[in-house]
Scaffold this motif. Structure first.
Motif, mmCIF file in Angstrom:
data_model
loop_
_atom_site.group_PDB
_atom_site.id
_atom_site.type_symbol
_atom_site.label_atom_id
_atom_site.label_comp_id
_atom_site.label_asym_id
_atom_site.label_seq_id
_atom_site.Cartn_x
_atom_site.Cartn_y
_atom_site.Cartn_z
ATOM 1 N N UNK A 199 42.822 39.330 30.001
ATOM 2 C CA UNK A 199 43.052 38.041 29.360
ATOM 3 C C UNK A 199 43.387 36.962 30.377
ATOM 4 N N UNK A 200 44.354 37.271 31.252
ATOM 5 C CA UNK A 200 44.804 36.251 32.198
ATOM 6 C C UNK A 200 43.677 35.875 33.155
ATOM 7 N N UNK A 201 42.874 36.852 33.534
ATOM 8 C CA UNK A 201 41.847 36.519 34.514
ATOM 9 C C UNK A 201 40.639 35.873 33.863
ATOM 10 N N UNK A 202 40.125 36.450 32.806
ATOM 11 C CA UNK A 202 38.858 35.970 32.278
ATOM 12 C C UNK A 202 38.984 34.950 31.163
ATOM 13 N N UNK A 207 42.359 32.877 30.588
ATOM 14 C CA UNK A 207 43.252 31.811 31.046
ATOM 15 C C UNK A 207 42.671 31.099 32.266
ATOM 16 N N UNK A 208 42.096 31.848 33.203
ATOM 17 C CA UNK A 208 41.589 31.228 34.424
ATOM 18 C C UNK A 208 40.162 30.733 34.274
ATOM 19 N N UNK A 209 39.637 30.792 33.087
ATOM 20 C CA UNK A 209 38.276 30.314 32.868
ATOM 21 C C UNK A 209 38.316 28.814 32.647
ATOM 22 N N UNK A 210 37.665 28.082 33.545
ATOM 23 C CA UNK A 210 37.723 26.627 33.472
ATOM 24 C C UNK A 210 37.126 26.097 32.176
ATOM 25 N N UNK A 211 36.264 26.888 31.558
ATOM 26 C CA UNK A 211 35.584 26.376 30.379
ATOM 27 C C UNK A 211 36.202 26.876 29.081
ATOM 28 N N UNK A 212 37.406 27.423 29.164
ATOM 29 C CA UNK A 212 38.087 27.852 27.951
ATOM 30 C C UNK A 212 39.248 26.909 27.680
ATOM 31 N N UNK A 213 39.366 26.468 26.427
ATOM 32 C CA UNK A 213 40.506 25.618 26.059
ATOM 33 C C UNK A 213 41.537 26.484 25.356
ATOM 34 N N UNK A 214 42.752 26.544 25.872
ATOM 35 C CA UNK A 214 43.768 27.402 25.253
ATOM 36 C C UNK A 214 43.950 27.070 23.774
ATOM 37 N N UNK A 242 46.273 42.290 28.661
ATOM 38 C CA UNK A 242 46.816 40.941 28.852
ATOM 39 C C UNK A 242 46.745 40.544 30.314
ATOM 40 N N UNK A 243 47.290 41.433 31.189
ATOM 41 C CA UNK A 243 47.467 41.039 32.587
ATOM 42 C C UNK A 243 46.152 40.993 33.360
#
Lengths: 155, 262, 209
Positions: free
Chosen positions: A119-122, A124-131, A115-116
């Protein structure tokens, strides 16, 4: 002793990731399996909470003061596999199924790391991913696979 | 660079700067948003000044002593000190802001090219202002670059280090052309955790950084076009995709360069 | 020592309670600082310039200031939803279980670790359903001055959206707005956060055929 599968769900029951490593039996309908898994774990989580011997003295139900004492499911062992469960305060569920010989190794800690650090880096912080959408980031999957395959419990 | 000299200013310098400030307000009256303290006065500085340092001195030196505002009035931005030391914020905060910038832009365009153009436009405004700021914050007075190689070296070293914490990877010329260059970068800051899904084709979010380069070069007087590409180096061992900021200077700049070369 | 002895019991209890809450706040402060130091950092100017450019873009895209403020809040909300996960991964805070906890966590840890800003919590209302976060410096507005025609622009409204989005990921629905801002002439910035409702996770739908 090995890692079979990894699942990531969000709090709405949507499966963001289903990654298979060493599963010999593949279900006919993965979607169905995921729904069942989420539903079961949701119920089990509530059950674990209710059975906790220590409860907060009073919950005012308005979210102002402390909610229940947290008593989360950690893992369960069933015959030939174990299922490890980690839930974040934001409602994400990380689930890993492994073999039964994992004593001495904290799989929950692995899930926390996934998670930490991954997930959080690749994701959540991916500009091209929509939560809320299934995870398709090639970079994340590559790093995740590398991490899992480097675990001592993986063969 | 002249540091803020409290209490040692001539009355003339103060008057000049307050005049410059008023000029800057009327010129930029319609704009909201980031305005570095020195920009307005910089534009009003006498032509032919020795360097950015001198221009900044007019602005920075003037409202020297920190004037306390009269009750009820907004503290004038020129009365505030330039940041005392290098402030920092977390990279996560910046990248999350960038994520939202990309998502916001995505909603308003319908093609990858248009998205990159939008990101570049936002970066352009950052670059325009970054130039002044980097010069102001540099410990020693920086010469004003008038030659192409000079300004490109400045961008690749000083500016990149200031904004992104490292130098850009390399600066190359395209063949024998005087007008075309490219800056290479293996890991642009904004792409640190970005992975481009297949349906986005050849999108490179570092178009934002390309826009910054464009803004800086334009603000320094070097009109050009900047395009951002990705070169796939995966065939070479140990290297990955490389981002290239391709710069093509305008004819006027080339002619000026030829004149200056004698 | 004689003087100390004269202090009533009530006074000593109050001081002890004050020391406790300060130490809790102090711990939170340390968490925030550690998290900031542990991660990578960028210059505040880069953030300020990028944010300013973004606000300019939003102003160009929308007609009224009201719309711009709303859009900034919405963008902040989207950021907040992502930020919640990032926060728990990096801050060392294991959970945020109540609205009251959230106050210290947002102000002391969150503001410090993301914006490197010292913020404090104050002005709780009578039934503890609302509080204010107060801070001096606003890195987003580092270079900004609001001209008269944009006096109604809530320049840093994004921050309100971020708080709203992040707290909603913790099932706390709040209303969050700037009450005072240094850009609009006040001596400090104040964000007011009030609890609207607390959500509960709903059981998954049972769609057996």
């Amino acid at each position: 002793m090995t890692v079979y599968c990894l699942y990531i769900f969000n709090r709405y029951g949507e499966c963001l990731l289903y990654r298979v490593y060493k599963r010999t039996y593949a279900p006919r309908d993965p979607g169905d399996e995921q729904k069942n898994m989420y539903g079961m774990l949701f119920a089990m989580r509530n059950f674990c909470q209710k059975m906790s011997p220590a409860q907060a003295a009073e919950s005012d139900g308005k979210g102002l003061t402390q909610r229940e004492v947290q008593a989360h499911l950690q893992y369960y062992v069933a015959g030939n596999y174990a299922l490890h469960y980690f839930e974040t305060p934001t409602g994400l569920r990380f689930i890993m199924t492994t073999g039964t010989q994992f004593t001495g190794f904290d799989v929950n800690q692995c899930l926390r790391r996934i998670h930490a650090r991954l997930y959080v880096e690749y994701v959540v912080s991916n500009a091209l991913y929509t939560p809320g959408e299934p995870i398709q980031s090639a970079l994340f999957l590559e790093k995740l696979d590398a991490y899992v395959k480097a675990l001592p419990i993986y063969e | 660079m002249a540091r803020r000299e409290t209490g040692r200013l001539s009355w003339v310098a103060k008057k000049q700067a307050s005049g410059a400030h008023k000029r800057s307000q009327s010129v930029r009256g319609m704009e909201a948003g980031a305005l570095p303290a020195g920009v307005g006065a910089g534009s009003g500085a006498p032509a032919g000044s020795a360097g950015y340092g001198a221009a900044m001195a007019v602005a920075a030196a003037a409202p020297g002593a920190q004037a306390s505002p009269t009750p009820g009035s907004t503290l004038n931005i020129l009365d505030q000190p330039l940041a005392r030391q290098r402030g920092e914020v977390s990279l996560s905060a910046y990248l999350l802001l960038f994520c939202e910038l990309v998502a916001y832009s995505r909603n308003r365009v319908s093609s990858v090219v248009a998205l990159e153009a939008r990101l570049a436009a936002v970066g352009y405004r950052v670059g325009e202002r970054a130039l002044e700021y980097v010069c102001a914050k540099s410990g020693k007075p920086l010469p004003r670059e008038t030659r192409i190689l000079g300004i490109l070296n400045f961008v690749v070293t000083n500016l990149w280090r200031f904004l992104f914490g490292k130098n850009a990877d390399s600066l190359k010329k395209v063949g024998n052309s005087d007008a075309e260059f490219y800056i290479e970068e293996v890991e642009p800051l904004v792409n640190t955790f970005v992975s481009v899904p297949k349906d986005f084709g050849a999108l490179n979010c570092a178009a934002f950084q390309g826009g910054i380069v464009h803004g800086i070069l334009s603000a320094a007087g070097f009109e050009c076009e900047v395009t951002t590409y990705v070169r796939d180096d995966s065939s070479k061992p140990g290297s990955a995709e490389v981002t290239m900021y391709y710069i093509k200077f305008s004819n006027e700049v080339i002619q000026r360069e030829r004149r200056l070369a004698g | 020592m004689a003087v100390a002895g004269l202090k009533g019991k009530r006074q000593r209890v109050k001081e002890a309670a004050g020391a406790l809450s300060m130490s809790k706040g102090g711990n939170m402060q340390k968490l925030g600082e550690l998290a900031l130091q542990k991660g990578e950092r960028v210059p505040v100017e880069l953030l300020a310039l990028t944010y300013g450019s973004l606000v300019r873009q939003v102003i160009a895209d929308y007609e009224s200031i009201e719309e711009v403020n709303k859009q900034l809040d919405l963008m902040g909300y989207n950021i907040g939803v992502r930020l919640a996960d990032d926060f728990f991964a990096k801050s060392g805070v294991s959970d945020c279980r109540s609205f009251q906890d959230s106050a210290e966590i947002v102000a002391k840890v969150g503001f410090k670790m993301y914006l490197n800003v010292q913020a404090s919590v104050d002005l709780w209302n009578a039934d503890n359903t609302a509080y204010s976060i107060l801070f001096d410096e606003n890195p987003l507005a580092e270079f900004t001055e609001l001209p008269e025609e944009y006096a109604q622009l809530s320049f840093s409204n994004l921050v309100c959206g971020v708080i709203r989005g992040a707290l909603e990921m913790l099932l706390l629905v709040v209303k969050c707005e700037f009450v005072r801002s240094t850009l609009q002439g006040n001596e400090m910035n104040e964000i007011r956060i009030s609890l609207v409702e607390m959500l509960r996770e709903s059981a998954p739908e049972d769609d057996e055929d």
